[in-house]
Design a protein around this motif. Sequence first.
Motif, PDB file in Angstrom:
ATOM      1  N   SER A 163      -9.147  14.780  -8.790  1.00 36.25           N
ATOM      2  CA  SER A 163     -10.133  15.794  -9.179  1.00 36.25           C
ATOM      3  C   SER A 163     -11.466  15.163  -9.574  1.00 36.25           C
ATOM      4  CB  SER A 163      -9.599  16.641 -10.341  1.00 36.25           C
ATOM      5  OG  SER A 163      -9.544  15.887 -11.543  1.00 36.25           O
ATOM      6  N   LYS A 164     -11.440  13.878  -9.866  1.00 40.67           N
ATOM      7  CA  LYS A 164     -12.659  13.172 -10.266  1.00 40.67           C
ATOM      8  C   LYS A 164     -13.296  12.422  -9.097  1.00 40.67           C
ATOM      9  CE  LYS A 164     -11.291  12.572 -15.107  1.00 40.67           C
ATOM     10  NZ  LYS A 164     -11.042  11.598 -16.205  1.00 40.67           N
ATOM     11  N   THR A 165     -12.726  12.600  -7.898  1.00 39.62           N
ATOM     12  CA  THR A 165     -13.289  11.973  -6.695  1.00 39.62           C
ATOM     13  C   THR A 165     -13.484  13.034  -5.620  1.00 39.62           C
ATOM     14  OG1 THR A 165     -11.182  11.495  -5.585  1.00 39.62           O
ATOM     15  CG2 THR A 165     -11.949   9.891  -7.227  1.00 39.62           C
ATOM     16  N   ASP A 210      -3.905  10.621  -1.080  1.00 37.98           N
ATOM     17  CA  ASP A 210      -3.276  11.929  -1.306  1.00 37.98           C
ATOM     18  C   ASP A 210      -2.283  11.899  -2.463  1.00 37.98           C
ATOM     19  OD1 ASP A 210      -4.728  12.981   0.755  1.00 37.98           O
ATOM     20  OD2 ASP A 210      -3.097  12.929   2.213  1.00 37.98           O
ATOM     21  N   GLU A 211      -1.716  10.726  -2.727  1.00 34.54           N
ATOM     22  CA  GLU A 211      -0.695  10.650  -3.776  1.00 34.54           C
ATOM     23  C   GLU A 211      -1.228  10.087  -5.089  1.00 34.54           C
ATOM     24  OE1 GLU A 211       3.243   9.764  -2.949  1.00 34.54           O
ATOM     25  OE2 GLU A 211       3.196  10.485  -0.895  1.00 34.54           O
ATOM     26  N   LEU A 212      -2.542   9.975  -5.212  1.00 35.45           N
ATOM     27  CA  LEU A 212      -3.110   9.713  -6.530  1.00 35.45           C
ATOM     28  C   LEU A 212      -2.825  10.909  -7.426  1.00 35.45           C
ATOM     29  CD1 LEU A 212      -6.615   8.291  -5.479  1.00 35.45           C
ATOM     30  CD2 LEU A 212      -4.701   6.967  -6.419  1.00 35.45           C
ATOM     31  N   SER A 213      -2.848  10.726  -8.722  1.00 36.55           N
ATOM     32  CA  SER A 213      -2.580  11.848  -9.628  1.00 36.55           C
ATOM     33  C   SER A 213      -3.640  12.935  -9.432  1.00 36.55           C
ATOM     34  CB  SER A 213      -2.608  11.374 -11.083  1.00 36.55           C
ATOM     35  OG  SER A 213      -3.928  11.035 -11.481  1.00 36.55           O
ATOM     36  N   ASP A 214      -3.254  14.175  -9.746  1.00 33.22           N
ATOM     37  CA  ASP A 214      -4.189  15.298  -9.611  1.00 33.22           C
ATOM     38  C   ASP A 214      -5.452  15.053 -10.426  1.00 33.22           C
ATOM     39  OD1 ASP A 214      -2.397  16.580  -7.982  1.00 33.22           O
ATOM     40  OD2 ASP A 214      -1.565  17.848  -9.556  1.00 33.22           O
ATOM     41  N   LEU A 215      -5.289  14.452 -11.592  1.00 29.72           N
ATOM     42  CA  LEU A 215      -6.437  14.193 -12.457  1.00 29.72           C
ATOM     43  C   LEU A 215      -7.410  13.224 -11.802  1.00 29.72           C
ATOM     44  CD1 LEU A 215      -7.894  14.459 -15.181  1.00 29.72           C
ATOM     45  CD2 LEU A 215      -6.475  12.567 -16.036  1.00 29.72           C
ATOM     46  N   ASP A 239       0.815  -1.220   0.000  1.00 29.46           N
ATOM     47  CA  ASP A 239       0.000   0.000   0.000  1.00 29.46           C
ATOM     48  C   ASP A 239       0.851   1.273   0.000  1.00 29.46           C
ATOM     49  OD1 ASP A 239       0.950   0.059   2.606  1.00 29.46           O
ATOM     50  OD2 ASP A 239      -0.986  -0.371   3.537  1.00 29.46           O
ATOM     51  N   PHE A 240       2.184   1.133  -0.110  1.00 31.23           N
ATOM     52  CA  PHE A 240       3.021   2.326  -0.162  1.00 31.23           C
ATOM     53  C   PHE A 240       2.727   3.093  -1.453  1.00 31.23           C
ATOM     54  CE2 PHE A 240       6.823   4.910  -0.719  1.00 31.23           C
ATOM     55  CZ  PHE A 240       7.038   5.368   0.570  1.00 31.23           C
ATOM     56  N   PRO A 241       2.608   4.429  -1.380  1.00 32.66           N
ATOM     57  CA  PRO A 241       2.261   5.218  -2.569  1.00 32.66           C
ATOM     58  C   PRO A 241       3.221   4.967  -3.735  1.00 32.66           C
ATOM     59  CG  PRO A 241       2.101   6.567  -0.590  1.00 32.66           C
ATOM     60  CD  PRO A 241       2.701   5.273  -0.166  1.00 32.66           C
ATOM     61  N   PRO A 242       2.712   4.594  -4.892  1.00 32.85           N
ATOM     62  CA  PRO A 242       3.559   4.281  -6.058  1.00 32.85           C
ATOM     63  C   PRO A 242       4.477   5.423  -6.476  1.00 32.85           C
ATOM     64  CG  PRO A 242       1.295   3.580  -6.441  1.00 32.85           C
ATOM     65  CD  PRO A 242       1.280   4.389  -5.187  1.00 32.85           C
ATOM     66  N   ALA A 243       4.061   6.666  -6.242  1.00 32.63           N
ATOM     67  CA  ALA A 243       4.857   7.813  -6.675  1.00 32.63           C
ATOM     68  C   ALA A 243       6.249   7.823  -6.045  1.00 32.63           C
ATOM     69  CB  ALA A 243       4.128   9.114  -6.343  1.00 32.63           C
ATOM     70  N   HIS A 244       6.378   7.213  -4.867  1.00 28.65           N
ATOM     71  CA  HIS A 244       7.669   7.220  -4.174  1.00 28.65           C
ATOM     72  C   HIS A 244       8.280   5.828  -4.064  1.00 28.65           C
ATOM     73  CE1 HIS A 244       7.572  11.444  -3.087  1.00 28.65           C
ATOM     74  NE2 HIS A 244       6.332  11.299  -2.671  1.00 28.65           N
ATOM     75  N   ASN A 279      -4.353  -2.710  -4.905  1.00 23.44           N
ATOM     76  CA  ASN A 279      -3.783  -1.447  -4.435  1.00 23.44           C
ATOM     77  C   ASN A 279      -4.786  -0.310  -4.615  1.00 23.44           C
ATOM     78  OD1 ASN A 279      -3.420  -0.329  -7.208  1.00 23.44           O
ATOM     79  ND2 ASN A 279      -1.889  -1.972  -7.380  1.00 23.44           N
ATOM     80  N   TYR A 280      -4.413   0.876  -4.126  1.00 25.57           N
ATOM     81  CA  TYR A 280      -5.353   1.997  -4.110  1.00 25.57           C
ATOM     82  C   TYR A 280      -5.517   2.662  -5.466  1.00 25.57           C
ATOM     83  CZ  TYR A 280      -5.184   1.101   0.812  1.00 25.57           C
ATOM     84  OH  TYR A 280      -5.268   0.466   2.029  1.00 25.57           O
ATOM     85  N   VAL A 281      -4.552   2.495  -6.339  1.00 20.31           N
ATOM     86  CA  VAL A 281      -4.723   2.987  -7.711  1.00 20.31           C
ATOM     87  C   VAL A 281      -5.860   2.228  -8.382  1.00 20.31           C
ATOM     88  CG1 VAL A 281      -3.646   3.166  -9.984  1.00 20.31           C
ATOM     89  CG2 VAL A 281      -2.317   3.712  -7.936  1.00 20.31           C
ATOM     90  N   LEU A 282      -5.909   0.916  -8.154  1.00 16.61           N
ATOM     91  CA  LEU A 282      -6.981   0.097  -8.732  1.00 16.61           C
ATOM     92  C   LEU A 282      -8.322   0.368  -8.058  1.00 16.61           C
ATOM     93  CD1 LEU A 282      -5.131  -3.311  -9.261  1.00 16.61           C
ATOM     94  CD2 LEU A 282      -5.617  -1.512 -10.938  1.00 16.61           C
ATOM     95  N   VAL A 283      -8.296   0.699  -6.770  1.00 19.49           N
ATOM     96  CA  VAL A 283      -9.536   1.096  -6.082  1.00 19.49           C
ATOM     97  C   VAL A 283     -10.088   2.359  -6.730  1.00 19.49           C
ATOM     98  CG1 VAL A 283     -10.484   2.014  -3.925  1.00 19.49           C
ATOM     99  CG2 VAL A 283      -8.985   0.012  -3.870  1.00 19.49           C
ATOM    100  N   ALA A 284      -9.213   3.332  -6.991  1.00 18.78           N
ATOM    101  CA  ALA A 284      -9.644   4.577  -7.632  1.00 18.78           C
ATOM    102  C   ALA A 284     -10.175   4.306  -9.035  1.00 18.78           C
ATOM    103  CB  ALA A 284      -8.471   5.560  -7.688  1.00 18.78           C
ATOM    104  N   LYS A 285      -9.512   3.431  -9.768  1.00 22.05           N
ATOM    105  CA  LYS A 285      -9.938   3.094 -11.122  1.00 22.05           C
ATOM    106  C   LYS A 285     -11.327   2.471 -11.104  1.00 22.05           C
ATOM    107  CE  LYS A 285      -8.460   0.502 -15.232  1.00 22.05           C
ATOM    108  NZ  LYS A 285      -7.407  -0.384 -15.806  1.00 22.05           N
ATOM    109  N   ALA A 286     -11.566   1.573 -10.143  1.00 21.62           N
ATOM    110  CA  ALA A 286     -12.885   0.941 -10.028  1.00 21.62           C
ATOM    111  C   ALA A 286     -13.962   1.976  -9.728  1.00 21.62           C
ATOM    112  CB  ALA A 286     -12.853  -0.124  -8.928  1.00 21.62           C
ATOM    113  N   LEU A 287     -13.614   2.949  -8.895  1.00 20.29           N
ATOM    114  CA  LEU A 287     -14.553   4.013  -8.542  1.00 20.29           C
ATOM    115  C   LEU A 287     -14.904   4.839  -9.775  1.00 20.29           C
ATOM    116  CD1 LEU A 287     -15.846   4.935  -5.870  1.00 20.29           C
ATOM    117  CD2 LEU A 287     -13.942   6.530  -5.597  1.00 20.29           C
TER     118      LEU A 287
END
Length: 248
Positions: free
Chosen positions: A173-175, A165-170, A10-15, A141-149
């Motif tokens: 902005s859609k959540t 917090d570390e999901l992309s701005d785009l 679950d560590f943020p992919p960006a880092h 992971n949380y990127v896939l959770v966001a994608k499902a949403l």
Amino acid sequence: MTLNLSVSPDFPPAHLSGWFIFNTWLQRQLGTGVHLELYDGFEEQRKDIRNGKIDLIYANPYDASMLVRELGFKVLVRPRNRADETVIAVRQDDERNSVEDLESGITIATTADPDVHTMGMIMLESADLDKNNVTFREYDNYVLVAKALLNGQADVGFFLKAGYDELSDLVRSKTKSLVNSQISVVHHTLVVGPRMQEHVELLTERLLGMEEDPKGREVLKSMGLDGWDLMEEEQTEFMIDLIDTLID
């Protein structure tokens, strides 16, 4: 002997690339080989942990409980200013603006991260929702959770706040967030296994000194961390007891 380092999925992919830099730094500090093993999901990682393949891990609170109480690991430090909190989010265009607006029959996108999932369910109690009147879809992971949403496969998403917090701005902005937990005493931690006991004193000293060293600060920056704080045994036991109580 080469030691094995791993990081909670679950560590943020960006880092995530920062852990490769940390791994190189770690080998230099300890004077021994360290291999970084990453996993896409929790279950495969937990299997390898139980099979004795991991010596040092940046663990989520649930896994820290297993590591300490079942497998003889020791918690050393926690990341500064980085408590583990849970976010419940919906799509930006969703008319619901609070947890109380949610109704039975919703589909929830979640992960195999028990502390985040459990905290999410506790925060849904105010809407009279529980496992008997909602449906779950589990993702790695949380990127896939966001994608499902965003794709309409789920109405609600449970996120680790750091992951959200570390999901992309785009994507963000859609959540929109309906609620954030505010526990503040639950953390990811760096945990060492039995084969690393001889390195504990030196490793702790070097970790706590990272922010005082220019190269150490660069490593921390690459990981998105401010520094490390020592975890006393009493703090570890309190956190584990809390997680065990929530999940039971």
